[in-house]
Motif scaffolding. Sequence first.
Motif, PDB file in Angstrom:
ATOM      1  N   CYS A 121      -7.576  17.087 -26.620  1.00 27.53           N
ATOM      2  CA  CYS A 121      -7.310  15.674 -26.294  1.00 27.53           C
ATOM      3  C   CYS A 121      -6.275  15.080 -27.242  1.00 27.53           C
ATOM      4  CB  CYS A 121      -8.600  14.853 -26.359  1.00 27.53           C
ATOM      5  SG  CYS A 121      -9.792  15.202 -25.068  1.00 27.53           S
ATOM      6  N   LEU A 122      -6.439  15.334 -28.532  1.00 23.84           N
ATOM      7  CA  LEU A 122      -5.476  14.820 -29.509  1.00 23.84           C
ATOM      8  C   LEU A 122      -4.101  15.444 -29.312  1.00 23.84           C
ATOM      9  CD1 LEU A 122      -7.653  14.641 -32.730  1.00 23.84           C
ATOM     10  CD2 LEU A 122      -6.761  12.727 -31.385  1.00 23.84           C
ATOM     11  N   LEU A 148      -2.914   7.399 -23.286  1.00 26.34           N
ATOM     12  CA  LEU A 148      -4.136   6.605 -23.209  1.00 26.34           C
ATOM     13  C   LEU A 148      -5.248   7.381 -22.503  1.00 26.34           C
ATOM     14  CD1 LEU A 148      -5.571   3.979 -23.780  1.00 26.34           C
ATOM     15  CD2 LEU A 148      -4.606   3.061 -21.662  1.00 26.34           C
ATOM     16  N   ALA A 149      -4.912   8.109 -21.452  1.00 29.49           N
ATOM     17  CA  ALA A 149      -5.914   8.912 -20.744  1.00 29.49           C
ATOM     18  C   ALA A 149      -6.512   9.968 -21.661  1.00 29.49           C
ATOM     19  CB  ALA A 149      -5.290   9.560 -19.509  1.00 29.49           C
ATOM     20  N   ALA A 150      -5.673  10.582 -22.488  1.00 32.34           N
ATOM     21  CA  ALA A 150      -6.166  11.589 -23.434  1.00 32.34           C
ATOM     22  C   ALA A 150      -7.103  10.957 -24.460  1.00 32.34           C
ATOM     23  CB  ALA A 150      -4.994  12.281 -24.131  1.00 32.34           C
ATOM     24  N   LEU A 151      -6.755   9.771 -24.944  1.00 31.38           N
ATOM     25  CA  LEU A 151      -7.629   9.075 -25.898  1.00 31.38           C
ATOM     26  C   LEU A 151      -8.930   8.635 -25.241  1.00 31.38           C
ATOM     27  CD1 LEU A 151      -5.084   6.921 -27.921  1.00 31.38           C
ATOM     28  CD2 LEU A 151      -6.247   9.013 -28.646  1.00 31.38           C
ATOM     29  N   ASN A 152      -8.842   8.184 -23.987  1.00 34.02           N
ATOM     30  CA  ASN A 152     -10.051   7.787 -23.262  1.00 34.02           C
ATOM     31  C   ASN A 152     -10.973   8.983 -23.047  1.00 34.02           C
ATOM     32  OD1 ASN A 152      -9.428   5.080 -23.070  1.00 34.02           O
ATOM     33  ND2 ASN A 152      -8.453   5.273 -21.079  1.00 34.02           N
ATOM     34  N   GLU A 153     -10.391  10.133 -22.775  1.00 33.57           N
ATOM     35  CA  GLU A 153     -11.203  11.348 -22.633  1.00 33.57           C
ATOM     36  C   GLU A 153     -11.860  11.703 -23.967  1.00 33.57           C
ATOM     37  OE1 GLU A 153     -10.710  16.061 -21.569  1.00 33.57           O
ATOM     38  OE2 GLU A 153      -9.265  14.648 -20.716  1.00 33.57           O
ATOM     39  N   LEU A 154     -11.120  11.555 -25.033  1.00 31.67           N
ATOM     40  CA  LEU A 154     -11.636  11.859 -26.372  1.00 31.67           C
ATOM     41  C   LEU A 154     -12.819  10.958 -26.729  1.00 31.67           C
ATOM     42  CD1 LEU A 154     -11.330  13.333 -29.131  1.00 31.67           C
ATOM     43  CD2 LEU A 154      -9.793  11.468 -29.775  1.00 31.67           C
ATOM     44  N   THR A 155     -12.691   9.669 -26.438  1.00 33.48           N
ATOM     45  CA  THR A 155     -13.722   8.704 -26.822  1.00 33.48           C
ATOM     46  C   THR A 155     -14.849   8.582 -25.811  1.00 33.48           C
ATOM     47  OG1 THR A 155     -12.556   6.856 -25.777  1.00 33.48           O
ATOM     48  CG2 THR A 155     -12.039   7.319 -28.104  1.00 33.48           C
ATOM     49  N   GLY A 156     -14.659   9.166 -24.631  1.00 38.32           N
ATOM     50  CA  GLY A 156     -15.682   9.072 -23.593  1.00 38.32           C
ATOM     51  C   GLY A 156     -15.533   7.844 -22.722  1.00 38.32           C
ATOM     52  N   SER A 157     -14.452   7.102 -22.890  1.00 39.09           N
ATOM     53  CA  SER A 157     -14.220   5.914 -22.063  1.00 39.09           C
ATOM     54  C   SER A 157     -13.927   6.279 -20.617  1.00 39.09           C
ATOM     55  CB  SER A 157     -13.046   5.104 -22.613  1.00 39.09           C
ATOM     56  OG  SER A 157     -13.331   4.662 -23.907  1.00 39.09           O
TER      57      SER A 157
END
Length: 100
Positions: free
Chosen positions: A41-42, A73-82
Motif C-alpha cells: 500500500c505504501l 489516496l486509494a492506497a492510503l485508504n486501503e492501508l488504513t481500512g477506510s
Amino acid sequence: TGEGIVDMQEQVMRLMGISAGEGGEGYLNSVWQLNTRQAACLQACSDRLAELSVTVEEEWPVDCCAVHIRGALAALNELTGSDVTEDVLNSIFSQFCIGK
C-alpha cells in the motif's frame, strides 16, 4: 510547479528510516513493522505520487494529475481500512488459521 516534490519524498523516507526499493522492499526493510500488504500500500502510494510529480512537471491538465492523487489516496485508504475491498479482506484473513 512540482518543484521540491522529489526532495520532500526523499526527506520523508529518510526521516522514517526507509530506503528506496522496488516493489516495496524499502518499506519492508524499514524500522517500521509492516506486513507485505501494508508495504505494498505504501509503495503504491509512493508510486502514484512519483507519477503525479511527472505529470505536474510536464504540465499535464489538472484532471490527469487528479488521477494520480486519487490513486495515492486509494492506497492510503486501503492501508488504513477506510476503503476495504474483498481483496483486502481475503489478504488479511488468509494469514489466520481458523477452525482447527
